[in-house]
Design a protein around this motif. Sequence first.
Motif, mmCIF file in Angstrom:
data_model
loop_
_atom_site.group_PDB
_atom_site.id
_atom_site.type_symbol
_atom_site.label_atom_id
_atom_site.label_comp_id
_atom_site.label_asym_id
_atom_site.label_seq_id
_atom_site.Cartn_x
_atom_site.Cartn_y
_atom_site.Cartn_z
ATOM 1 N N PRO A 14 -2.411 -9.323 8.595
ATOM 2 C CA PRO A 14 -3.481 -8.910 7.680
ATOM 3 C C PRO A 14 -3.154 -7.606 6.970
ATOM 4 C CG PRO A 14 -4.113 -8.541 9.975
ATOM 5 C CD PRO A 14 -2.830 -9.310 10.006
ATOM 6 N N SER A 15 -3.865 -7.347 5.893
ATOM 7 C CA SER A 15 -3.646 -6.131 5.114
ATOM 8 C C SER A 15 -3.844 -4.892 5.975
ATOM 9 C CB SER A 15 -4.637 -6.068 3.948
ATOM 10 O OG SER A 15 -4.403 -7.088 3.027
ATOM 11 N N PRO A 16 -3.092 -3.830 5.683
ATOM 12 C CA PRO A 16 -3.321 -2.567 6.380
ATOM 13 C C PRO A 16 -4.664 -1.966 5.963
ATOM 14 C CG PRO A 16 -1.760 -2.255 4.600
ATOM 15 C CD PRO A 16 -1.997 -3.735 4.702
ATOM 16 N N VAL A 17 -5.113 -1.014 6.738
ATOM 17 C CA VAL A 17 -6.357 -0.319 6.424
ATOM 18 C C VAL A 17 -6.039 0.842 5.493
ATOM 19 C CG1 VAL A 17 -8.301 0.977 7.355
ATOM 20 C CG2 VAL A 17 -7.377 -0.970 8.630
ATOM 21 N N ALA A 18 -6.760 0.904 4.389
ATOM 22 C CA ALA A 18 -6.501 1.936 3.385
ATOM 23 C C ALA A 18 -7.596 2.991 3.406
ATOM 24 C CB ALA A 18 -6.411 1.313 1.998
ATOM 25 N N ASP A 19 -7.229 4.179 2.971
ATOM 26 C CA ASP A 19 -8.196 5.244 2.784
ATOM 27 C C ASP A 19 -9.215 4.819 1.716
ATOM 28 O OD1 ASP A 19 -9.093 7.840 1.236
ATOM 29 O OD2 ASP A 19 -8.418 8.510 3.214
ATOM 30 N N GLU A 20 -10.441 5.262 1.864
ATOM 31 C CA GLU A 20 -11.491 4.866 0.919
ATOM 32 C C GLU A 20 -11.198 5.341 -0.499
ATOM 33 O OE1 GLU A 20 -15.293 6.095 2.287
ATOM 34 O OE2 GLU A 20 -15.302 4.754 4.030
ATOM 35 N N ALA A 21 -10.368 6.354 -0.629
ATOM 36 C CA ALA A 21 -10.072 6.885 -1.969
ATOM 37 C C ALA A 21 -9.079 6.014 -2.734
ATOM 38 C CB ALA A 21 -9.514 8.305 -1.850
ATOM 39 N N VAL A 22 -8.423 5.085 -2.060
ATOM 40 C CA VAL A 22 -7.435 4.234 -2.717
ATOM 41 C C VAL A 22 -8.121 3.304 -3.715
ATOM 42 C CG1 VAL A 22 -5.807 2.330 -2.356
ATOM 43 C CG2 VAL A 22 -5.753 4.316 -0.838
ATOM 44 N N LEU A 23 -7.592 3.260 -4.932
ATOM 45 C CA LEU A 23 -8.103 2.319 -5.931
ATOM 46 C C LEU A 23 -7.613 0.926 -5.556
ATOM 47 C CD1 LEU A 23 -7.436 4.357 -9.208
ATOM 48 C CD2 LEU A 23 -9.564 4.187 -7.892
ATOM 49 N N LEU B 232 0.815 -1.213 0.000
ATOM 50 C CA LEU B 232 0.000 0.000 0.000
ATOM 51 C C LEU B 232 0.851 1.266 0.000
ATOM 52 C CD1 LEU B 232 -2.739 1.409 0.160
ATOM 53 C CD2 LEU B 232 -2.688 1.063 2.650
ATOM 54 N N GLU B 233 1.828 1.342 0.887
ATOM 55 C CA GLU B 233 2.611 2.568 0.990
ATOM 56 C C GLU B 233 3.586 2.732 -0.169
ATOM 57 O OE1 GLU B 233 2.390 5.208 2.878
ATOM 58 O OE2 GLU B 233 0.605 4.341 3.807
ATOM 59 N N SER B 234 4.421 1.701 -0.399
ATOM 60 C CA SER B 234 5.515 1.852 -1.369
ATOM 61 C C SER B 234 5.073 1.675 -2.812
ATOM 62 C CB SER B 234 6.643 0.863 -1.048
ATOM 63 O OG SER B 234 6.173 -0.469 -1.080
ATOM 64 N N GLY C 63 -1.981 5.041 -8.600
ATOM 65 C CA GLY C 63 -1.624 3.823 -7.885
ATOM 66 C C GLY C 63 -2.834 2.937 -7.687
ATOM 67 N N ILE C 64 -2.703 1.672 -8.006
ATOM 68 C CA ILE C 64 -3.770 0.691 -7.776
ATOM 69 C C ILE C 64 -3.231 -0.387 -6.849
ATOM 70 C CG2 ILE C 64 -5.276 -1.043 -8.818
ATOM 71 C CD1 ILE C 64 -5.454 0.632 -11.295
ATOM 72 N N TRP C 65 -3.929 -0.608 -5.762
ATOM 73 C CA TRP C 65 -3.512 -1.553 -4.740
ATOM 74 C C TRP C 65 -4.076 -2.936 -5.020
ATOM 75 C CZ3 TRP C 65 -5.719 -1.855 0.874
ATOM 76 C CH2 TRP C 65 -4.938 -2.733 1.634
ATOM 77 N N VAL D 250 1.592 2.077 -3.916
ATOM 78 C CA VAL D 250 0.390 2.850 -4.266
ATOM 79 C C VAL D 250 0.533 4.306 -3.850
ATOM 80 C CG1 VAL D 250 -2.116 2.998 -4.004
ATOM 81 C CG2 VAL D 250 -0.996 0.763 -4.056
ATOM 82 N N ASN D 251 0.710 4.546 -2.557
ATOM 83 C CA ASN D 251 0.796 5.928 -2.081
ATOM 84 C C ASN D 251 2.041 6.633 -2.624
ATOM 85 O OD1 ASN D 251 -1.571 5.480 -0.687
ATOM 86 N ND2 ASN D 251 -0.569 5.065 1.261
ATOM 87 N N ALA D 252 3.170 5.931 -2.646
ATOM 88 C CA ALA D 252 4.400 6.554 -3.160
ATOM 89 C C ALA D 252 4.281 6.832 -4.651
ATOM 90 C CB ALA D 252 5.600 5.654 -2.876
ATOM 91 N N ALA D 253 3.649 5.933 -5.397
ATOM 92 C CA ALA D 253 3.462 6.167 -6.831
ATOM 93 C C ALA D 253 2.564 7.378 -7.063
ATOM 94 C CB ALA D 253 2.862 4.928 -7.487
ATOM 95 N N ALA D 254 1.518 7.506 -6.238
ATOM 96 C CA ALA D 254 0.617 8.650 -6.380
ATOM 97 C C ALA D 254 1.349 9.963 -6.110
ATOM 98 C CB ALA D 254 -0.570 8.487 -5.436
#
Length: 223
Positions: A197-206, A169-171, A183-185, A173-177
Amino acid sequence: MEAIGQIVQDAPNATASPDDLATLWWTLEGRHMGEYLAGQCSFSEHHRRRIRSFLPALGEPVPESPGLLDAWIAQRYLPVFENSWRSYPDVQPCLENLKRLPRGPRLAVLTNGDPEQQRAKIARFGLLDYFEAVLTPTQLGVAKPVAYAAACRWMRTDPAQAVNVGDMLESDVNAAALAGLTGIWLDRGVDFITGGPSPVADEAVLRIERLTDLPGRLSRTSA
């Protein structure tokens, strides 16, 4: 996880439980990979640093010379690691579907890993021909996250027209954005750093759960 599990199983003098050893391995992975990405050491040295820190917990002596550490890595780690390579079943169908799109995207692999090892991994599963390039810090001169802009320059594309798909998610998706890409997760339900388990992502994350969902998701982006 499969590779380190085999190494731990073959270590009768280990000073910790298999679960604790696996946790230690991933902690060291994060630490020393971070040093490599920050330009503090080479890719080979990041492996050596991890093994130096890990061998005492296996109950094994730490070789003094880099050559002996490299030998341990070549004989004990890499064969098990390479034997553990697997391709997810949704990878090739996704690539085939992307190829069939009327305006199918140009594809490249962007990785912080060793170029020869990464190409060998992709080639083993017959996937190499789907990609125009396999881009690593060796070619680009920089690692992620700086590599996102460098990869766009290499591919001669505007970051605003580029999409990065990754399971971190961070490296990925968020870093690409932050670099101007979309960024697509790919959320497979696990954090590949911690094993939890997977981290919790912001609702705006694809977000997609399977790569076969990617062609449909791409059609709904502006990139």
